[in-house]
Design a protein around this motif. Structure first.
Motif, mmCIF file in Angstrom:
data_model
loop_
_atom_site.group_PDB
_atom_site.id
_atom_site.type_symbol
_atom_site.label_atom_id
_atom_site.label_comp_id
_atom_site.label_asym_id
_atom_site.label_seq_id
_atom_site.Cartn_x
_atom_site.Cartn_y
_atom_site.Cartn_z
ATOM 1 N N LEU A 52 0.834 -1.201 0.000
ATOM 2 C CA LEU A 52 0.000 0.000 0.000
ATOM 3 C C LEU A 52 0.866 1.248 0.000
ATOM 4 O O LEU A 52 1.884 1.309 0.686
ATOM 5 N N ASP A 88 -3.034 5.066 -0.131
ATOM 6 C CA ASP A 88 -3.891 3.898 0.049
ATOM 7 C C ASP A 88 -4.161 3.656 1.527
ATOM 8 O O ASP A 88 -5.294 3.377 1.925
ATOM 9 N N LEU A 116 -8.095 -4.122 -3.228
ATOM 10 C CA LEU A 116 -7.344 -2.936 -3.632
ATOM 11 C C LEU A 116 -6.273 -3.373 -4.622
ATOM 12 O O LEU A 116 -5.275 -3.976 -4.241
ATOM 13 N N SER A 171 -5.659 1.002 -6.558
ATOM 14 C CA SER A 171 -4.529 1.640 -5.897
ATOM 15 C C SER A 171 -3.825 2.558 -6.889
ATOM 16 O O SER A 171 -3.908 2.377 -8.100
ATOM 17 N N PRO A 189 -6.808 6.624 -4.029
ATOM 18 C CA PRO A 189 -7.478 5.450 -4.612
ATOM 19 C C PRO A 189 -8.862 5.839 -5.094
ATOM 20 O O PRO A 189 -9.478 6.756 -4.562
#
Length: 165
Positions: A12, A16, A121, A152, A159
């Motif tokens: 991430l 994110d 994601l 993402s 996002p």
């Protein structure tokens, strides 16, 4: 505490992390993160997605992505980074790298933890999405909780919610 199962394929970004940790306002969130190594996904489909996004250099480099067992070490590092980022943001977070059958594992994790939702994601996967073979579409038929699909982005982007269900 609100429990989210988070399915990812890369670490991430800070954007994110901020997005997923603030989705439910001030509620405390516990994450169970499932990381699927990119190298275990179909190389041709990844290359087609890169071309569809206009990322021709990435399409050419898809064959260089570590595959099979070689994909696991980078995935473990990405997972560790993600878990630490979520914890640094004040959330509880545990996770694992998915070796096989990610949707079967997802179903058992949702059942075991009593998760409130699933968040998928990922980067866009146009071919899989068109045929409803992407994680989010298939997860909606496997788990009895809402499935939210997010794309993402780079650290300076936010996002995008693609209207989960």
């Amino acid at each position: 505490m609100f429990t989210s199962v988070l399915m990812i394929e890369k670490p991430l970004t800070p954007a994110d992390v901020e997005f997923v940790t603030t989705l439910h306002g001030d509620d405390r969130i516990s994450f169970v993160v499932l990381m699927q190594p990119r190298g275990k996904q179909d190389v041709l489909l990844r290359a087609i997605d890169d071309v569809a996004l206009g990322e021709f250099d990435d399409a050419v480099r898809e064959a260089e992505e570590p595959g099979g067992n070689q994909a696991e070490a980078p995935a473990e590092l990405a997972l560790a980074h993600t878990l630490q980022s979520l914890r640094d943001a004040g959330s509880e977070a545990v996770g694992q790298v998915v070796e096989d059958k990610p949707l079967d594992l997802l179903r058992s994790i949702v059942d075991e933890t009593g998760a409130d939702e699933v968040i998928v994601l990922t980067t866009p996967h146009f071919v899989e999405e068109f045929f409803h073979r992407d994680w989010a579409s298939r997860a909606r038929h496997k788990v009895g909780v809402p499935v939210l699909k997010l794309f993402s982005h780079a650290a300076d982007d936010q996002p995008q919610d693609t209207a989960g269900g």
